[in-house]
Enzyme design. Structure first.
Site, PDB file in Angstrom:
ATOM      1  CG  HIS A 198       9.271  63.866 -63.634  1.00 35.81           C
ATOM      2  ND1 HIS A 198      10.711  63.977 -63.681  1.00 35.81           N
ATOM      3  CD2 HIS A 198       8.617  64.951 -62.981  1.00 35.81           C
ATOM      4  CE1 HIS A 198      10.673  65.588 -63.306  1.00 35.81           C
ATOM      5  NE2 HIS A 198       9.718  65.906 -62.938  1.00 35.81           N
ATOM      6  CB  SER A 233       2.515  39.048 -81.573  1.00 35.99           C
ATOM      7  OG  SER A 233       3.514  38.068 -81.346  1.00 35.99           O
TER       8      SER A 233
END
Length: 499
Positions: free
Chosen positions: A172, A302
């Site tokens: 999970h 970036s």
């Protein structure tokens, strides 16, 4: 003014007339930027139309062997001109006839004039069209198989190296029992082994369409051989043999069943699913700074944030995998909508889906091998994350040891519960490190284990059989497959620049 210039003018697009003439046509990124030259070649006009000529030559050869009046000179002329294609002439004839196959029949006839009367004898367009598709699929599957073997081999080395490096397991996406970095890699490899098995079966079981005629009844060939059924069957077998196929599809309409396309694209979808899962894991691990994909010295993550190390290769894999995963649906719809012996609404989508499916899978596997070969593991970061959670996991062992030393199980359990809640509050509420072990070390109830607490929370004690599972998996499952396919490991690909 050209039609293109008129369009720009009418559309109000401000673009000077005649500017950048060599860059005005859409370029497919799969070919221009990403795919290897080998996979691009498989789906190229050169491969397609030389295969047409090889099929016509195989057909004429088999027909001659079975008694049709075809001379050795005609066959030799065909063999001598397999690669002498006048594409301009073929296109001119296609415009004239509105038929691509007849355009190339005439182009072949121009190169081999004595053979012109017997080229395409008894055949329909799907003889060259469908059989060539299957040749291309076979060759493309072989490239996919080679890259799967290479990627599995690279991951094997990674799994061996990190077989006993404890790391947090996640269920999970919440911290769970520990595993190892190498064991996690075997999960990726197991998926790829299943894909390799599926791709290998597709290669082994792929049939040729063979010599079937207009609606699959072989009527034209039965006429050609004066009603001799045995010769028609022998012709079908011989053409398959000449083209390197073990068998032809037993029955067909005009085309081979498009169920085969669905099966092939499903195999590629499986590869894409495995790649997406692995690269999804890598992206999440990169966020944790535990494992990172290769990052070039001059690579820019970036344009704005110069410090970033974005997992761009893994993101590209996931992006392309998403496309490939969806292709079987298109193939399913195409097969379902084939009426009776054939409708032509399969043609256009197959010209897109089959090449693009293989080109994209080729890119995915090139990237996957590159990522696997350069995965960088940060053990200290991994250990810090492990030690932030391990104290909670170790409490059951501590409880058992204290009980063995004469402690009260219920009293110890309650003490651990209270200490755990308080330690959790410090971690979540104050952002401080997990101090559960310090609390237990200061509690007299746990005096019997105070001198061995550090040893009791050694991460390697909590990974179960993960290292042994890695060894067993590699020895029993991976090594035999790599041994069986070792000839594929020595072949390098000619890759596009944008890996």
């Amino acid at each position: 003014m050209s039609n293109a210039e008129k369009f720009l003018q009418v559309a109000g697009i401000d673009f000077p007339e005649g500017a950048l003439p060599d860059h005005r046509v859409y370029e497919h990124p799969l070919v221009k930027r990403y795919a290897t030259k080998e996979m691009s070649f498989v789906w190229s006009p050169a491969m397609k139309f030389t295969t047409w000529r090889k099929l016509w030559t195989a057909l004429a050869t088999a027909e001659q062997e079975l008694g049709i009046e075809i001379t050795d000179e005609q066959l030799q002329e065909m063999r001598d001109n397999l690669y002498d294609i006048d594409f301009a002439h073929a296109e001119e004839k296609e415009r004239e006839f509105r038929h691509d196959v007849m355009g190339h029949v005439h182009a072949f006839g121009k190169a081999a004039p004595t053979a012109m009367p017997i080229i395409h004898l008894g055949a329909t367009s799907c003889y060259v069209g469908d059989n060539t598709d299957l040749v291309q699929i076979r060759e493309a599957l072989m490239l996919v198989k080679r890259k799967l073997v290479k990627t599995i081999s690279i991951l094997k080395a990674f799994a061996e190296k990190h077989r006993d490096v404890p790391t947090l397991g996640f269920t999970h996406y919440q911290p769970a029992q520990l595993t190892t970095v190498g064991k996690r890699a075997t999960l990726w490899m197991q998926d790829l082994l299943l894909d390799l098995d599926r791709v290998s079966r597709e290669i082994d079981e792929l049939p040729m369409r063979g010599v079937k005629g207009t609606t699959g009844t072989q009527a034209s060939f039965l006429e050609l051989f004066d009603g001799d059924h045995d010769k028609v069957k022998a012709l079908n077998r011989r053409v398959c043999d000449l083209m390197g196929f073990k068998k032809a599809i037993p029955v067909s309409g005009q085309t081979y069943t498009r169920k085969i396309d669905f099966s092939v694209l499903s195999a590629l979808s499986g590869v894409a699913q495995s790649a997406y899962k692995m690269c999804g894991d890598v992206r999440l691990l990169a966020n944790l700074k535990e494992v990172e994909e290769p990052f070039a010295k001059t690579q820019i993550g970036s344009s704005a944030m110069a410090y970033k190390r974005n997992p761009m290769r893994s993101e590209r894999v996931c992006s392309l995998a998403r496309y490939v995963i969806g292709l079987p649906q298109a193939a399913a719809n195409t097969h379902a909508n084939q009426w009776f012996e054939r409708t032509l609404d399969d043609s256009a989508i197959r010209r897109v889906a089959l090449p693009e499916g293989f080109l994209a899978t080729d890119v995915i596997l090139t990237l996957l091998a590159d990522i696997a070969d350069g995965l960088h593991v940060w053990p200290n970061v991994i250990r810090s994350h492990v030690m932030a959670e391990l104290p909670f996991m170790a409490t059951e062992v501590i409880l058992m040891e204290c009980v063995k030393a004469g402690g009260d199980r219920q009293e110890l359990h309650e003490a651990i519960r209270v200490h755990s809640m308080n330690a959790g509050a410090v971690v979540k509420g104050e952002g401080k490190p997990n101090d559960l072990m310090e609390r237990i070390a200061a509690d007299p109830l746990f005096a019997s284990v105070h001198d061995k607490l550090d040893a009791m929370i050694d991460p390697i004690l909590f990974v179960g059989r993960a290292p042994e599972q890695v060894d067993e998996f590699l020895e029993e499952e991976v090594d035999p497959i790599l041994k069986e396919n070792e000839e594929l490991l020595g072949v390098d690909s000619v890759d596009a620049v944008n890996v």
